[in-house]
Design a protein around this motif. Structure first.
Motif, PDB file in Angstrom:
ATOM      1  N   ILE A 198       0.836  -1.200   0.000  1.00 57.56           N
ATOM      2  CA  ILE A 198       0.000   0.000   0.000  1.00 57.56           C
ATOM      3  C   ILE A 198       0.869   1.248   0.000  1.00 57.56           C
ATOM      4  O   ILE A 198       0.629   2.201  -0.753  1.00 57.56           O
ATOM      5  N   TRP A 199       1.902   1.253   0.837  1.00 54.80           N
ATOM      6  CA  TRP A 199       2.785   2.423   0.929  1.00 54.80           C
ATOM      7  C   TRP A 199       3.476   2.685  -0.408  1.00 54.80           C
ATOM      8  O   TRP A 199       3.535   3.836  -0.869  1.00 54.80           O
ATOM      9  N   LEU A 200       3.999   1.636  -1.035  1.00 58.07           N
ATOM     10  CA  LEU A 200       4.673   1.800  -2.324  1.00 58.07           C
ATOM     11  C   LEU A 200       3.718   2.385  -3.363  1.00 58.07           C
ATOM     12  O   LEU A 200       4.070   3.308  -4.109  1.00 58.07           O
TER      13      LEU A 200
ATOM     14  N   THR B  89     -11.507  13.176  -7.845  1.00 57.04           N
ATOM     15  CA  THR B  89     -10.896  11.961  -7.316  1.00 57.04           C
ATOM     16  C   THR B  89      -9.661  11.586  -8.120  1.00 57.04           C
ATOM     17  O   THR B  89      -9.671  11.598  -9.356  1.00 57.04           O
ATOM     18  N   GLY B  90      -8.573  11.252  -7.406  1.00 55.96           N
ATOM     19  CA  GLY B  90      -7.354  10.826  -8.087  1.00 55.96           C
ATOM     20  C   GLY B  90      -6.974   9.399  -7.765  1.00 55.96           C
ATOM     21  O   GLY B  90      -6.419   8.678  -8.602  1.00 55.96           O
ATOM     22  N   LEU B  91      -7.278   8.951  -6.532  1.00 60.06           N
ATOM     23  CA  LEU B  91      -6.876   7.619  -6.081  1.00 60.06           C
ATOM     24  C   LEU B  91      -7.926   7.100  -5.112  1.00 60.06           C
ATOM     25  O   LEU B  91      -8.305   7.801  -4.166  1.00 60.06           O
ATOM     26  N   VAL B  92      -8.418   5.891  -5.352  1.00 60.95           N
ATOM     27  CA  VAL B  92      -9.435   5.282  -4.489  1.00 60.95           C
ATOM     28  C   VAL B  92      -8.842   4.042  -3.830  1.00 60.95           C
ATOM     29  O   VAL B  92      -8.322   3.154  -4.505  1.00 60.95           O
ATOM     30  N   ALA B  93      -8.919   3.981  -2.500  1.00 62.49           N
ATOM     31  CA  ALA B  93      -8.502   2.799  -1.747  1.00 62.49           C
ATOM     32  C   ALA B  93      -9.761   2.054  -1.329  1.00 62.49           C
ATOM     33  O   ALA B  93     -10.641   2.625  -0.679  1.00 62.49           O
ATOM     34  N   VAL B  94      -9.855   0.788  -1.692  1.00 63.99           N
ATOM     35  CA  VAL B  94     -11.100   0.067  -1.474  1.00 63.99           C
ATOM     36  C   VAL B  94     -10.821  -1.396  -1.121  1.00 63.99           C
ATOM     37  O   VAL B  94      -9.817  -1.973  -1.549  1.00 63.99           O
ATOM     38  N   THR B  95     -11.715  -1.962  -0.317  1.00 62.62           N
ATOM     39  CA  THR B  95     -11.662  -3.394   0.026  1.00 62.62           C
ATOM     40  C   THR B  95     -12.990  -4.002  -0.403  1.00 62.62           C
ATOM     41  O   THR B  95     -13.855  -4.300   0.434  1.00 62.62           O
ATOM     42  N   PRO B  96     -13.191  -4.220  -1.707  1.00 64.40           N
ATOM     43  CA  PRO B  96     -14.517  -4.574  -2.226  1.00 64.40           C
ATOM     44  C   PRO B  96     -15.027  -5.951  -1.816  1.00 64.40           C
ATOM     45  O   PRO B  96     -16.226  -6.138  -1.646  1.00 64.40           O
ATOM     46  N   SER B  97     -14.126  -6.920  -1.664  1.00 58.48           N
ATOM     47  CA  SER B  97     -14.580  -8.268  -1.339  1.00 58.48           C
ATOM     48  C   SER B  97     -14.900  -8.445   0.135  1.00 58.48           C
ATOM     49  O   SER B  97     -15.666  -9.330   0.508  1.00 58.48           O
ATOM     50  N   HIS B  98     -14.281  -7.591   0.988  1.00 60.72           N
ATOM     51  CA  HIS B  98     -14.410  -7.794   2.435  1.00 60.72           C
ATOM     52  C   HIS B  98     -13.994  -6.490   3.097  1.00 60.72           C
ATOM     53  O   HIS B  98     -12.841  -6.302   3.451  1.00 60.72           O
TER      54      HIS B  98
ATOM     55  N   LEU C 240     -15.250   0.932 -11.911  1.00 64.63           N
ATOM     56  CA  LEU C 240     -14.240   0.856 -12.965  1.00 64.63           C
ATOM     57  C   LEU C 240     -14.595   1.772 -14.137  1.00 64.63           C
ATOM     58  O   LEU C 240     -13.713   2.410 -14.738  1.00 64.63           O
ATOM     59  N   THR C 241     -15.870   1.847 -14.465  1.00 64.45           N
ATOM     60  CA  THR C 241     -16.306   2.739 -15.552  1.00 64.45           C
ATOM     61  C   THR C 241     -16.020   4.188 -15.201  1.00 64.45           C
ATOM     62  O   THR C 241     -15.556   4.977 -16.040  1.00 64.45           O
ATOM     63  N   MET C 242     -16.286   4.562 -13.939  1.00 66.38           N
ATOM     64  CA  MET C 242     -16.005   5.926 -13.493  1.00 66.38           C
ATOM     65  C   MET C 242     -14.508   6.207 -13.516  1.00 66.38           C
ATOM     66  O   MET C 242     -14.080   7.315 -13.870  1.00 66.38           O
ATOM     67  N   ALA C 243     -13.694   5.205 -13.136  1.00 65.43           N
ATOM     68  CA  ALA C 243     -12.241   5.391 -13.152  1.00 65.43           C
ATOM     69  C   ALA C 243     -11.740   5.682 -14.553  1.00 65.43           C
ATOM     70  O   ALA C 243     -10.865   6.540 -14.753  1.00 65.43           O
ATOM     71  N   ASP C 244     -12.307   4.979 -15.520  1.00 64.53           N
ATOM     72  CA  ASP C 244     -11.908   5.211 -16.911  1.00 64.53           C
ATOM     73  C   ASP C 244     -12.392   6.576 -17.401  1.00 64.53           C
ATOM     74  O   ASP C 244     -11.642   7.311 -18.056  1.00 64.53           O
ATOM     75  N   LYS C 245     -13.622   6.929 -17.051  1.00 61.60           N
ATOM     76  CA  LYS C 245     -14.198   8.185 -17.528  1.00 61.60           C
ATOM     77  C   LYS C 245     -13.522   9.392 -16.893  1.00 61.60           C
ATOM     78  O   LYS C 245     -13.241  10.397 -17.570  1.00 61.60           O
ATOM     79  N   ASN C 246     -13.245   9.317 -15.566  1.00 63.34           N
ATOM     80  CA  ASN C 246     -12.716  10.467 -14.836  1.00 63.34           C
ATOM     81  C   ASN C 246     -11.214  10.385 -14.595  1.00 63.34           C
ATOM     82  O   ASN C 246     -10.659  11.224 -13.878  1.00 63.34           O
ATOM     83  N   ASP C 247     -10.581   9.374 -15.163  1.00 66.51           N
ATOM     84  CA  ASP C 247      -9.121   9.237 -15.106  1.00 66.51           C
ATOM     85  C   ASP C 247      -8.579   9.194 -13.676  1.00 66.51           C
ATOM     86  O   ASP C 247      -7.758  10.021 -13.277  1.00 66.51           O
ATOM     87  N   PHE C 248      -9.049   8.219 -12.868  1.00 61.64           N
ATOM     88  CA  PHE C 248      -8.430   7.991 -11.566  1.00 61.64           C
ATOM     89  C   PHE C 248      -8.025   6.518 -11.439  1.00 61.64           C
ATOM     90  O   PHE C 248      -8.418   5.683 -12.269  1.00 61.64           O
ATOM     91  N   LEU C 249      -7.233   6.217 -10.436  1.00 61.16           N
ATOM     92  CA  LEU C 249      -6.722   4.869 -10.228  1.00 61.16           C
ATOM     93  C   LEU C 249      -7.284   4.289  -8.927  1.00 61.16           C
ATOM     94  O   LEU C 249      -7.773   5.028  -8.066  1.00 61.16           O
ATOM     95  N   ILE C 250      -7.192   2.978  -8.790  1.00 55.48           N
ATOM     96  CA  ILE C 250      -7.793   2.271  -7.661  1.00 55.48           C
ATOM     97  C   ILE C 250      -6.755   1.345  -7.037  1.00 55.48           C
ATOM     98  O   ILE C 250      -6.041   0.628  -7.745  1.00 55.48           O
ATOM     99  N   ILE C 251      -6.677   1.365  -5.704  1.00 53.24           N
ATOM    100  CA  ILE C 251      -5.870   0.393  -4.963  1.00 53.24           C
ATOM    101  C   ILE C 251      -6.836  -0.568  -4.300  1.00 53.24           C
ATOM    102  O   ILE C 251      -7.643  -0.173  -3.454  1.00 53.24           O
ATOM    103  N   GLU C 252      -6.765  -1.830  -4.686  1.00 53.75           N
ATOM    104  CA  GLU C 252      -7.651  -2.867  -4.137  1.00 53.75           C
ATOM    105  C   GLU C 252      -6.890  -3.721  -3.129  1.00 53.75           C
ATOM    106  O   GLU C 252      -5.923  -4.389  -3.481  1.00 53.75           O
ATOM    107  N   ASP C 253      -7.334  -3.689  -1.875  1.00 54.09           N
ATOM    108  CA  ASP C 253      -6.771  -4.555  -0.838  1.00 54.09           C
ATOM    109  C   ASP C 253      -7.686  -5.777  -0.728  1.00 54.09           C
ATOM    110  O   ASP C 253      -8.764  -5.712  -0.143  1.00 54.09           O
ATOM    111  N   ASP C 254      -7.248  -6.890  -1.294  1.00 51.28           N
ATOM    112  CA  ASP C 254      -8.087  -8.095  -1.374  1.00 51.28           C
ATOM    113  C   ASP C 254      -7.677  -9.077  -0.277  1.00 51.28           C
ATOM    114  O   ASP C 254      -7.251 -10.194  -0.550  1.00 51.28           O
ATOM    115  N   TYR C 255      -7.833  -8.645   0.967  1.00 48.26           N
ATOM    116  CA  TYR C 255      -7.356  -9.463   2.080  1.00 48.26           C
ATOM    117  C   TYR C 255      -8.373 -10.540   2.454  1.00 48.26           C
ATOM    118  O   TYR C 255      -9.578 -10.383   2.277  1.00 48.26           O
TER     119      TYR C 255
END
Length: 488
Positions: free
Chosen positions: A207-209, A261-270, A287-302
């Motif tokens: 996450i930090w990197l 929005t520039g970066l979204v941190a999300v835990t979608p599965s849990h 994902l559609t919004m990320a493509d349209k508005n040009d932002f990135l997503i960090i998914e923590d799939d723990y």
């Protein structure tokens, strides 16, 4: 005249978890080096030292013999043991340090007070508490220690040593990376090549990197509330403005994202800590919004492995056709938290930069632990371990749920597929931080909910109950104490 060391100079601690042999070895070596003992100085006899310490004479003899082999001691027939003429290292004397009138103003030099961040705290001696409802801690009775030792022996073999001992610069262990690409990621619906995977020191390192590489001061970071407090701390350290989106029963709501929005941190599965799962349709919308508005997503799939109720939903990354999701995974939760082996998956250009940034800090995660973990996975031990965890956690969750039904506590959130914790709401007048302090005096450990909120309610009645670290037979008694404390 040759001197002699007194038996009283050496000690062992009965509360220390290390073996008596290891403790005595450490005590002798420290005494020889710290006191700059002269060569030829006699050691106490094995009988004297054994009687003084209250341990077996055989233990002392074995320690002395090991130290002879290492060059700290030497043995002479009928003369016992003495400090060797070639002790490996002797410390030099220390010169008097210069003193200055003006102390360093650390408040001026350090740009942020990282100790002030909101964080989840757990006592280091948590195993001494009879009812530890702590998330993320491991139950050693569920772990196959013999299999892990076998994998460690394989990784320590002469054939492996040269490969693991060499400076590999920023390259990760191919055995571990291969298993992740061929087995772990396909189970989440993700396809990735080795150049799209980076091994990290746990998920938080990943996450930090990712945040350090992607943060922009002119764009907003978005995260769930309640959510993982380390996401917030990492964004703050990167000096990104943060927008908190309420976490609903369906997780993060894409429609709540601000336009910058520039970066979204999300835990979608849990979701952390509620366990909410984001539906597939909302994932597609994000994902559609990320493509349209040009932002990135960090998914923590723990914790996707803990799916004993129903199969987990496909990872958000598996739906990502545009390369906008940086995927974070870890083996630390499923194996043991002290392992600190995680991984990041992303487009090759991003991983190349993440590898370069990691190399500036630590080159790579320890090669030996990577190889041991890789063998544990590749030889099938990991999958067998997951089966044991799922079965144990299923029973523990049932027991915990049934026990809570007889109390005023309400399950406010639970992972649909399983997991290893429940998000609990006490009656509205309860402050969970104070409640946790009171319970600790009765041997019950819970995690109060304040660190998970950007602006926690006052009082904050929410708390997390983990069941990975508590034996099933202790759950009901622990919940009963919680109920009694609430009534009192």
């Amino acid at each position: 005249m040759v001197g002699r060391l007194s038996a009283e100079m050496f000690f062992i601690d009965r509360q220390d978890r290390r073996s008596l042999q290891m403790q005595l070895t450490s005590s002798i070596v420290s005494t020889i080096l710290e006191a700059r003992t002269l060569p030829g100085t006699r050691m106490p006899s094995t009988r004297q030292l054994a009687e003084h310490l209250g341990i077996s004479r055989l233990t002392v003899t074995l320690v002395y013999q090991d130290l002879v082999a290492q060059g700290y001691l030497e043995s002479a027939p009928r003369s016992g043991f003495a400090v060797s003429q070639k002790v490996p290292h002797r410390r030099i004397g220390r010169e008097d340090a210069l003193s200055f009138s003006q102390p360093v103003d650390w408040g001026r030099w350090l740009k942020q007070d990282l100790t002030a961040r909101r964080r989840i705290s757990k006592p280091l001696d948590w195993r001494s508490y009879p009812y530890p409802f702590l998330y993320g801690q491991a139950d050693p009775t569920l772990f196959d220690h013999a299999a892990w030792r076998d994998c460690a022996r394989r990784a320590l073999g002469a054939r492996e040593f040269t490969d693991l001992a060499d400076e590999r610069m920023a390259v990760d262990d191919p055995v571990l990376v291969d298993f992740i690409c061929r087995n772990t990621l396909p189970r989440r619906g993700i396809r990735a090549r080795p150049e799209e995977v980076l091994i990290t020191l746990g998920a938080q390192n990943g996450i930090w990197l990712a945040v350090q590489l992607l943060a922009r001061k002119d764009r907003v970071a978005v995260m769930e509330d309640p959510g993982f407090p380390d996401f917030a701390a990492t964004f703050q350290f990167a000096q990104m403005p943060i927008h908190y989106v309420p976490c609903t029963e369906e997780g993060l709501e894409p429609a709540s994202l601000p336009p910058d929005t520039g970066l979204v941190a999300v835990t979608p599965s849990h979701s952390i800590p509620t366990g909410a799962t984001m539906p597939i349709q909302k994932r597609r919308e994000l994902l559609t919004m990320a493509d349209k508005n040009d932002f990135l997503i960090i998914e923590d799939d723990y914790e996707f492995e803990m799916s004993f109720l129903e199969p987990p939903s496909p990872a958000l990354k598996s739906l990502d056709g545009g390369g906008r999701v940086i995927y974070i995974g870890s083996f630390s939760k499923a194996l043991f938290p002290g392992l600190r082996i995680g991984y990041v998956v992303g487009p090759a250009p991003f991983i190349e930069q993440a590898r370069a940034l990691r190399a500036m800090m630590l080159r790579h995660a320890p090669g030996h632990m990577q190889r041991v973990t890789g063998y544990f996975l590749a030889l099938g031990h990991y999958d067998a371990h997951i089966v044991r965890l799922r079965e144990a956690f299923r029973h523990r969750r049932e027991t915990l749920t049934q026990a809570l039904e007889r109390t005023p506590f309400r399950i406010a959130g639970a992972a649909r597929h399983g997991g290893s914790s429940l998000w609990i709401e006490a009656p509205k007048e309860v402050e969970s931080a104070r409640f946790a302090e009171m319970l600790a005096t009765r041997g019950v450990l819970i995690e109060h909910g304040r660190p998970f909120f950007a602006n926690p309610p006052n009082p904050c009645p929410f708390f997390r109950l983990g069941y990975s670290s508590i034996a099933e037979e202790k759950i009901e008694a622990g919940v009963k104490i919680m109920d009694q404390m609430l009534k009192s």
